[in-house]
Scaffold this motif. Structure first.
Motif, PDB file in Angstrom:
ATOM      1  N   VAL A  61       0.837  -1.208   0.000  1.00 19.07           N
ATOM      2  CA  VAL A  61       0.000   0.000   0.000  1.00 19.07           C
ATOM      3  C   VAL A  61       0.871   1.256   0.000  1.00 19.07           C
ATOM      4  O   VAL A  61       0.739   2.111  -0.871  1.00 19.07           O
ATOM      5  N   VAL A  62       1.775   1.375   0.971  1.00 21.38           N
ATOM      6  CA  VAL A  62       2.563   2.598   1.119  1.00 21.38           C
ATOM      7  C   VAL A  62       3.676   2.669   0.072  1.00 21.38           C
ATOM      8  O   VAL A  62       3.738   3.610  -0.721  1.00 21.38           O
ATOM      9  N   GLU A  63       4.552   1.662   0.043  1.00 19.75           N
ATOM     10  CA  GLU A  63       5.716   1.704  -0.852  1.00 19.75           C
ATOM     11  C   GLU A  63       5.308   1.715  -2.327  1.00 19.75           C
ATOM     12  O   GLU A  63       5.889   2.439  -3.125  1.00 19.75           O
ATOM     13  N   GLN A  64       4.311   0.899  -2.691  1.00 18.56           N
ATOM     14  CA  GLN A  64       3.885   0.838  -4.094  1.00 18.56           C
ATOM     15  C   GLN A  64       2.778   1.840  -4.403  1.00 18.56           C
ATOM     16  O   GLN A  64       2.281   1.873  -5.523  1.00 18.56           O
ATOM     17  N   ASN A  65       2.412   2.628  -3.408  1.00 22.06           N
ATOM     18  CA  ASN A  65       1.400   3.671  -3.572  1.00 22.06           C
ATOM     19  C   ASN A  65       0.156   3.112  -4.262  1.00 22.06           C
ATOM     20  O   ASN A  65      -0.324   3.631  -5.269  1.00 22.06           O
ATOM     21  N   CYS A  66      -0.354   2.016  -3.703  1.00 21.66           N
ATOM     22  CA  CYS A  66      -1.483   1.305  -4.307  1.00 21.66           C
ATOM     23  C   CYS A  66      -2.572   1.104  -3.256  1.00 21.66           C
ATOM     24  O   CYS A  66      -2.386   0.365  -2.288  1.00 21.66           O
ATOM     25  N   ILE A  67      -3.671   1.769  -3.477  1.00 24.80           N
ATOM     26  CA  ILE A  67      -4.790   1.627  -2.542  1.00 24.80           C
ATOM     27  C   ILE A  67      -5.630   0.435  -2.992  1.00 24.80           C
ATOM     28  O   ILE A  67      -6.169   0.427  -4.102  1.00 24.80           O
TER      29      ILE A  67
ATOM     30  N   GLY B 131      10.479 -22.064 -13.002  1.00 24.60           N
ATOM     31  CA  GLY B 131       9.747 -22.948 -13.893  1.00 24.60           C
ATOM     32  C   GLY B 131       8.324 -22.510 -14.194  1.00 24.60           C
ATOM     33  O   GLY B 131       7.584 -23.226 -14.864  1.00 24.60           O
ATOM     34  N   PHE B 132       7.913 -21.340 -13.698  1.00 22.27           N
ATOM     35  CA  PHE B 132       6.589 -20.816 -14.031  1.00 22.27           C
ATOM     36  C   PHE B 132       6.573 -20.398 -15.500  1.00 22.27           C
ATOM     37  O   PHE B 132       7.581 -19.908 -16.021  1.00 22.27           O
ATOM     38  N   LYS B 133       5.418 -20.580 -16.144  1.00 20.40           N
ATOM     39  CA  LYS B 133       5.236 -20.166 -17.530  1.00 20.40           C
ATOM     40  C   LYS B 133       4.034 -19.236 -17.617  1.00 20.40           C
ATOM     41  O   LYS B 133       3.029 -19.438 -16.946  1.00 20.40           O
ATOM     42  N   SER B 134       4.140 -18.221 -18.468  1.00 23.58           N
ATOM     43  CA  SER B 134       3.048 -17.257 -18.658  1.00 23.58           C
ATOM     44  C   SER B 134       1.835 -17.955 -19.247  1.00 23.58           C
ATOM     45  O   SER B 134       1.961 -18.783 -20.144  1.00 23.58           O
ATOM     46  N   THR B 135       0.652 -17.594 -18.730  1.00 26.14           N
ATOM     47  CA  THR B 135      -0.597 -18.160 -19.251  1.00 26.14           C
ATOM     48  C   THR B 135      -1.592 -17.062 -19.643  1.00 26.14           C
ATOM     49  O   THR B 135      -2.741 -17.365 -19.938  1.00 26.14           O
ATOM     50  N   SER B 136      -1.137 -15.818 -19.631  1.00 26.31           N
ATOM     51  CA  SER B 136      -2.026 -14.713 -20.009  1.00 26.31           C
ATOM     52  C   SER B 136      -1.193 -13.583 -20.600  1.00 26.31           C
ATOM     53  O   SER B 136       0.031 -13.573 -20.493  1.00 26.31           O
ATOM     54  N   ASP B 137      -1.888 -12.650 -21.191  1.00 26.20           N
ATOM     55  CA  ASP B 137      -1.256 -11.398 -21.580  1.00 26.20           C
ATOM     56  C   ASP B 137      -1.145 -10.539 -20.312  1.00 26.20           C
ATOM     57  O   ASP B 137      -1.769 -10.831 -19.285  1.00 26.20           O
ATOM     58  N   ILE B 138      -0.386  -9.473 -20.402  1.00 27.68           N
ATOM     59  CA  ILE B 138      -0.276  -8.541 -19.280  1.00 27.68           C
ATOM     60  C   ILE B 138      -1.606  -7.806 -19.120  1.00 27.68           C
ATOM     61  O   ILE B 138      -2.244  -7.428 -20.085  1.00 27.68           O
ATOM     62  N   TYR B 139      -2.038  -7.655 -17.865  1.00 25.57           N
ATOM     63  CA  TYR B 139      -3.281  -6.958 -17.549  1.00 25.57           C
ATOM     64  C   TYR B 139      -3.055  -6.083 -16.328  1.00 25.57           C
ATOM     65  O   TYR B 139      -2.088  -6.275 -15.576  1.00 25.57           O
ATOM     66  N   LEU B 140      -3.947  -5.113 -16.147  1.00 24.04           N
ATOM     67  CA  LEU B 140      -3.849  -4.224 -14.987  1.00 24.04           C
ATOM     68  C   LEU B 140      -4.660  -4.773 -13.830  1.00 24.04           C
ATOM     69  O   LEU B 140      -5.810  -5.179 -13.993  1.00 24.04           O
ATOM     70  N   GLU B 141      -4.038  -4.802 -12.665  1.00 23.16           N
ATOM     71  CA  GLU B 141      -4.719  -5.156 -11.417  1.00 23.16           C
ATOM     72  C   GLU B 141      -4.323  -4.094 -10.404  1.00 23.16           C
ATOM     73  O   GLU B 141      -3.140  -3.916 -10.119  1.00 23.16           O
TER      74      GLU B 141
ATOM     75  N   GLY C 169      -4.099  -1.062 -10.835  1.00 22.85           N
ATOM     76  CA  GLY C 169      -3.243  -0.079 -11.477  1.00 22.85           C
ATOM     77  C   GLY C 169      -1.817  -0.544 -11.730  1.00 22.85           C
ATOM     78  O   GLY C 169      -0.974   0.245 -12.159  1.00 22.85           O
ATOM     79  N   ILE C 170      -1.524  -1.815 -11.486  1.00 26.72           N
ATOM     80  CA  ILE C 170      -0.180  -2.363 -11.664  1.00 26.72           C
ATOM     81  C   ILE C 170      -0.255  -3.492 -12.695  1.00 26.72           C
ATOM     82  O   ILE C 170      -1.154  -4.339 -12.639  1.00 26.72           O
ATOM     83  N   GLU C 171       0.705  -3.523 -13.628  1.00 28.24           N
ATOM     84  CA  GLU C 171       0.729  -4.577 -14.640  1.00 28.24           C
ATOM     85  C   GLU C 171       1.024  -5.931 -13.999  1.00 28.24           C
ATOM     86  O   GLU C 171       1.978  -6.072 -13.224  1.00 28.24           O
ATOM     87  N   HIS C 172       0.178  -6.914 -14.326  1.00 30.17           N
ATOM     88  CA  HIS C 172       0.317  -8.283 -13.831  1.00 30.17           C
ATOM     89  C   HIS C 172       0.267  -9.265 -14.985  1.00 30.17           C
ATOM     90  O   HIS C 172      -0.167  -8.917 -16.076  1.00 30.17           O
ATOM     91  N   ILE C 173       0.680 -10.490 -14.705  1.00 33.48           N
ATOM     92  CA  ILE C 173       0.585 -11.582 -15.676  1.00 33.48           C
ATOM     93  C   ILE C 173       0.312 -12.869 -14.903  1.00 33.48           C
ATOM     94  O   ILE C 173       0.883 -13.088 -13.828  1.00 33.48           O
ATOM     95  N   GLU C 174      -0.592 -13.688 -15.430  1.00 30.31           N
ATOM     96  CA  GLU C 174      -0.858 -14.988 -14.799  1.00 30.31           C
ATOM     97  C   GLU C 174       0.215 -15.967 -15.256  1.00 30.31           C
ATOM     98  O   GLU C 174       0.613 -15.970 -16.426  1.00 30.31           O
ATOM     99  N   MET C 175       0.665 -16.792 -14.324  1.00 30.91           N
ATOM    100  CA  MET C 175       1.705 -17.768 -14.602  1.00 30.91           C
ATOM    101  C   MET C 175       1.351 -19.088 -13.928  1.00 30.91           C
ATOM    102  O   MET C 175       0.671 -19.105 -12.900  1.00 30.91           O
ATOM    103  N   LEU C 176       1.847 -20.181 -14.516  1.00 35.46           N
ATOM    104  CA  LEU C 176       1.543 -21.513 -14.002  1.00 35.46           C
ATOM    105  C   LEU C 176       2.819 -22.328 -13.869  1.00 35.46           C
ATOM    106  O   LEU C 176       3.647 -22.347 -14.772  1.00 35.46           O
ATOM    107  N   TYR C 177       2.948 -22.995 -12.735  1.00 35.51           N
ATOM    108  CA  TYR C 177       4.034 -23.935 -12.475  1.00 35.51           C
ATOM    109  C   TYR C 177       3.446 -25.330 -12.502  1.00 35.51           C
ATOM    110  O   TYR C 177       2.404 -25.570 -11.881  1.00 35.51           O
ATOM    111  N   GLN C 178       4.086 -26.243 -13.224  1.00 38.73           N
ATOM    112  CA  GLN C 178       3.634 -27.634 -13.245  1.00 38.73           C
ATOM    113  C   GLN C 178       4.796 -28.541 -12.950  1.00 38.73           C
ATOM    114  O   GLN C 178       5.843 -28.435 -13.576  1.00 38.73           O
ATOM    115  N   LYS C 179       4.612 -29.419 -11.977  1.00 41.33           N
ATOM    116  CA  LYS C 179       5.667 -30.362 -11.576  1.00 41.33           C
ATOM    117  C   LYS C 179       5.756 -31.482 -12.581  1.00 41.33           C
ATOM    118  O   LYS C 179       4.796 -32.024 -13.022  1.00 41.33           O
TER     119      LYS C 179
END
Length: 147
Positions: free
Chosen positions: A28-34, A125-135, A137-147
């Motif tokens: 919240v404070v450091e990333q200035n994200c409410i 070993g995580f792999k991207s499973t989505s395009d970049i999206y805003l959550e 106000g911060i860019e995120h990406i979904e990733m998946l790890y499979q053993k």
């Protein structure tokens, strides 16, 4: 320094206070994200944290499958500012992966990572499973790890 993995009901009041304090400090404070940090997922999560003289310096939570995603998930990954660049983030994420694979006996882990950390998570070993999206106000990406 001592790593701990606890269910919500096993946390002391002091530990819970310190976890919430450091999460607000970083996200919240450091990333200035409410945003609403207290999302009712803590109560069903495992809390993985590293203490140094009773101060929580690294933290994440492991969410059982079916809470955030159909797969088990890792979230709220942080290392307190003065302790960064010492490999603690790598250590705590690896501890969480080992716990999920060895103790929970799960084979998949899904995360919503801040996009700038994509290569960090790929190193496990995580792999991207989505395009970049805003959550929040911060860019995120979904990733998946499979053993």
């Amino acid at each position: 320094m001592n790593y701990k993995i606890k269910k919500f009901s096993e946390l002391t009041t002091k530990e819970l206070y310190e976890i919430l304090k450091v999460r607000v400090e970083v996200f919240v404070v450091e990333q200035n994200c409410i945003y609403q940090d207290l999302d009712s997922k803590d109560e069903v999560s495992f809390h993985v944290f590293l203490e140094d003289n009773s101060e929580i310096i690294a933290y994440l939570r492991v969410l059982p499958k079916g809470i955030s995603y159909p797969e088990t998930s890792i979230g709220r990954v942080l290392t307190k500012n003065p302790y960064r660049k010492k490999g603690l983030s790598k250590e705590i994420v690896q501890k969480a992966i080992d716990f999920i694979i060895d103790t929970l006996e799960e084979k998949e882990i899904k995360i919503s990572a801040q996009a700038y950390l994509q290569k960090f998570y790929e190193s496990f070993g995580f792999k991207s499973t989505s395009d970049i999206y805003l959550e929040d106000g911060i860019e995120h990406i979904e990733m998946l790890y499979q053993k």
